[in-house]
Enzyme design. Structure first.
Site, PDB file in Angstrom:
ATOM      1  N   GLN A 111      32.761  38.915  44.519  1.00  0.00           N
ATOM      2  CA  GLN A 111      33.932  39.950  43.922  1.00  0.00           C
ATOM      3  C   GLN A 111      33.729  41.087  45.005  1.00  0.00           C
ATOM      4  O   GLN A 111      34.580  42.047  44.847  1.00  0.00           O
ATOM      5  CB  GLN A 111      33.141  40.468  42.721  1.00  0.00           C
ATOM      6  CG  GLN A 111      33.211  39.598  41.420  1.00  0.00           C
ATOM      7  CD  GLN A 111      32.611  40.075  40.261  1.00  0.00           C
ATOM      8  OE1 GLN A 111      31.243  40.259  40.323  1.00  0.00           O
ATOM      9  NE2 GLN A 111      33.419  40.333  39.325  1.00  0.00           N
ATOM     10  N   ASN A 112      32.988  41.089  46.072  1.00  0.00           N
ATOM     11  CA  ASN A 112      32.925  41.972  46.916  1.00  0.00           C
ATOM     12  C   ASN A 112      34.035  41.754  48.363  1.00  0.00           C
ATOM     13  O   ASN A 112      34.583  40.765  48.500  1.00  0.00           O
ATOM     14  CB  ASN A 112      31.708  42.226  47.718  1.00  0.00           C
ATOM     15  CG  ASN A 112      30.469  42.421  46.732  1.00  0.00           C
ATOM     16  OD1 ASN A 112      30.903  43.112  45.702  1.00  0.00           O
ATOM     17  ND2 ASN A 112      29.387  41.901  47.322  1.00  0.00           N
ATOM     18  N   ASP A 114      33.718  43.303  51.306  1.00  0.00           N
ATOM     19  CA  ASP A 114      33.098  43.741  52.514  1.00  0.00           C
ATOM     20  C   ASP A 114      32.734  42.642  53.635  1.00  0.00           C
ATOM     21  O   ASP A 114      32.157  42.995  54.775  1.00  0.00           O
ATOM     22  CB  ASP A 114      31.719  44.485  52.224  1.00  0.00           C
ATOM     23  CG  ASP A 114      30.734  43.538  51.288  1.00  0.00           C
ATOM     24  OD1 ASP A 114      30.602  42.355  51.479  1.00  0.00           O
ATOM     25  OD2 ASP A 114      30.078  44.079  50.254  1.00  0.00           O
ATOM     26  N   HIS A 129      38.313  39.028  45.348  1.00  0.00           N
ATOM     27  CA  HIS A 129      38.845  40.394  45.069  1.00  0.00           C
ATOM     28  C   HIS A 129      39.615  40.721  46.592  1.00  0.00           C
ATOM     29  O   HIS A 129      40.011  41.902  46.909  1.00  0.00           O
ATOM     30  CB  HIS A 129      38.222  41.213  44.742  1.00  0.00           C
ATOM     31  CG  HIS A 129      37.778  41.088  43.080  1.00  0.00           C
ATOM     32  ND1 HIS A 129      36.843  41.772  42.757  1.00  0.00           N
ATOM     33  CD2 HIS A 129      38.365  40.373  42.380  1.00  0.00           C
ATOM     34  CE1 HIS A 129      36.831  41.452  41.282  1.00  0.00           C
ATOM     35  NE2 HIS A 129      37.649  40.676  41.084  1.00  0.00           N
ATOM     36  N   CYS A 137      52.093  43.411  53.202  1.00  0.00           N
ATOM     37  CA  CYS A 137      53.310  44.025  52.777  1.00  0.00           C
ATOM     38  C   CYS A 137      53.894  43.524  51.374  1.00  0.00           C
ATOM     39  O   CYS A 137      53.760  42.222  51.290  1.00  0.00           O
ATOM     40  CB  CYS A 137      54.483  43.977  53.608  1.00  0.00           C
ATOM     41  SG  CYS A 137      56.034  44.366  52.992  1.00  0.00           S
ATOM     42  N   CYS A 191      56.052  49.248  55.953  1.00  0.00           N
ATOM     43  CA  CYS A 191      55.818  47.896  56.823  1.00  0.00           C
ATOM     44  C   CYS A 191      56.800  48.048  57.851  1.00  0.00           C
ATOM     45  O   CYS A 191      57.784  48.169  57.879  1.00  0.00           O
ATOM     46  CB  CYS A 191      56.236  46.625  55.679  1.00  0.00           C
ATOM     47  SG  CYS A 191      56.469  45.347  56.664  1.00  0.00           S
ATOM     48  N   GLY A 231      23.777  40.438  41.390  1.00  0.00           N
ATOM     49  CA  GLY A 231      24.272  41.865  41.718  1.00  0.00           C
ATOM     50  C   GLY A 231      25.620  42.157  40.794  1.00  0.00           C
ATOM     51  O   GLY A 231      26.227  43.016  41.337  1.00  0.00           O
ATOM     52  N   SER A 233      27.554  43.263  37.245  1.00  0.00           N
ATOM     53  CA  SER A 233      27.370  43.541  35.768  1.00  0.00           C
ATOM     54  C   SER A 233      28.227  42.698  34.905  1.00  0.00           C
ATOM     55  O   SER A 233      28.284  42.695  33.645  1.00  0.00           O
ATOM     56  CB  SER A 233      27.670  44.957  35.510  1.00  0.00           C
ATOM     57  OG  SER A 233      28.990  45.160  35.892  1.00  0.00           O
ATOM     58  N   ASN A 257      20.201  40.890  38.009  1.00  0.00           N
ATOM     59  CA  ASN A 257      20.700  42.118  38.144  1.00  0.00           C
ATOM     60  C   ASN A 257      19.984  43.413  37.508  1.00  0.00           C
ATOM     61  O   ASN A 257      19.124  42.849  36.795  1.00  0.00           O
ATOM     62  CB  ASN A 257      22.011  42.174  37.267  1.00  0.00           C
ATOM     63  CG  ASN A 257      22.967  43.342  37.494  1.00  0.00           C
ATOM     64  OD1 ASN A 257      23.590  43.660  38.575  1.00  0.00           O
ATOM     65  ND2 ASN A 257      23.316  44.220  36.594  1.00  0.00           N
TER      66      ASN A 257
END
Length: 293
Positions: A111-112, A114, A129, A137, A191, A231, A233, A257
């Site tokens: 879900q990160n 990074d 995500h 665009c 754009c 990690g 919730s 968690n």
């Protein structure tokens, strides 16, 4: 369902939880779902864990509905994305990558945004995500590297960041947002191809994850012998759906968690522990049978 629980986040509780997890997961093909808690040891705060700062992220409708909202968002994101870019994988990310290489982990749904799983060496990763490194665009689907847009922001807004003396003055978030002293007047380009609205390639609150990513993640979980949640919730449905899918297909669920999650009742095992400590310990235990062959 009443899961086996190890709610004490001390050394004894961790050891007991690791022993139970290794017994349950040993010899199984493990799909992994990760949330913000796996990246806290990389300096990226989570949303709801102990010590996190309550905040209200901008929603998809707010972003798309107002140029002023987009200006506010991008001014904050101009700090936040750089914070993510400086982050490095921690031992938890590295342990998952090695477990994948060893054949225990079949893949990671994260879900990160990074990209730390990929930086650590994980190959089969679904960025549910999205990723902070890309901008798209909303009209023509042109993709632009975030670093390129950052340079354009700097040229359009000279001196805008002079009021920030240190990163210590900024409250960062795991979605590349940041709380900064001022955002008014921040200029945002359209754009360059069609003049449409530029949006980060990340899923906002109120927006659905792309169907192709969801389907790929469901296939990953469905093909595994166990689901390990680390990690998260499981507050939002985008992650919790994989726990439900695992339960429907009789795949045992292990949740790690700090604090309660909304999936605890569906878990075969729940451990209250640091993601880094748990994954490092799990790697050691799952490797032991192989060492004795």
């Amino acid at each position: 369902m009443h899961p086996d629980q190890f709610p004490d986040p001390d050394a004894a509780g961790l050891e007991a939880g690791l022993a139970a997890a290794a017994e349950l997961l040993g010899g199984r093909r493990i799909a992994v779902l990760t949330g913000a808690g796996i990246s806290t040891d990389s300096g990226i705060p989570d949303y709801r864990g102990p010590g996190s700062t309550p905040r209200r992220p901008m929603t998809f409708d707010e972003f798309m509905g107002s140029a002023a909202n987009r200006s506010h968002y991008w001014a904050r994101n101009q700090y936040g994305w750089r914070h993510l870019a400086r982050a490095r994988p921690n031992p938890g990310h590295a342990a998952l990558a090695r477990l994948e290489e060893a054949g225990s982990v079949t893949g990671v749904v994260t879900q990160n945004i990074d990209r730390l799983h990929q930086a650590a060496g994980s190959l089969n990763v679904v960025d549910l995500h999205g990723r902070y490194t890309q901008v798209g665009c909303m009209r023509c689907a042109t993709r632009i590297p975030r670093a390129v847009l950052s340079d354009l922001f700097d040229r359009l807004n000279p001196g805008f960041y002079d009021s920030i003396s240190s990163p210590d003055d900024i409250d960062f978030a795991p979605d590349a947002d940041a709380v900064v002293p001022r955002t008014a007047g921040f200029r945002v380009p359209d754009c360059p191809v069609c003049g449409g609205v530029l949006k980060p390639d990340v899923v906002f609150f109120g927006e659905n994850a792309p169907r192709h990513r969801v389907l790929r993640a469901l296939r990953m979980v469905g093909a595994a012998d166990a689901l390990l949640v680390v990690g998260s919730s499981l507050t939002v449905n985008s992650g919790r759906r994989f726990v439900r899918h695992a339960v429907r297909t009789a795949v045992p669920v292990v949740i790690v968690n700090h604090g309660r999650t909304r999936g605890d009742a569906a878990a075969r095992l729940k451990v209250d522990a640091s993601a880094t400590d748990f994954l490092a310990g799990l790697e050691q235990r799952l490797a032991r049978p192989q060492d004795g062959r």
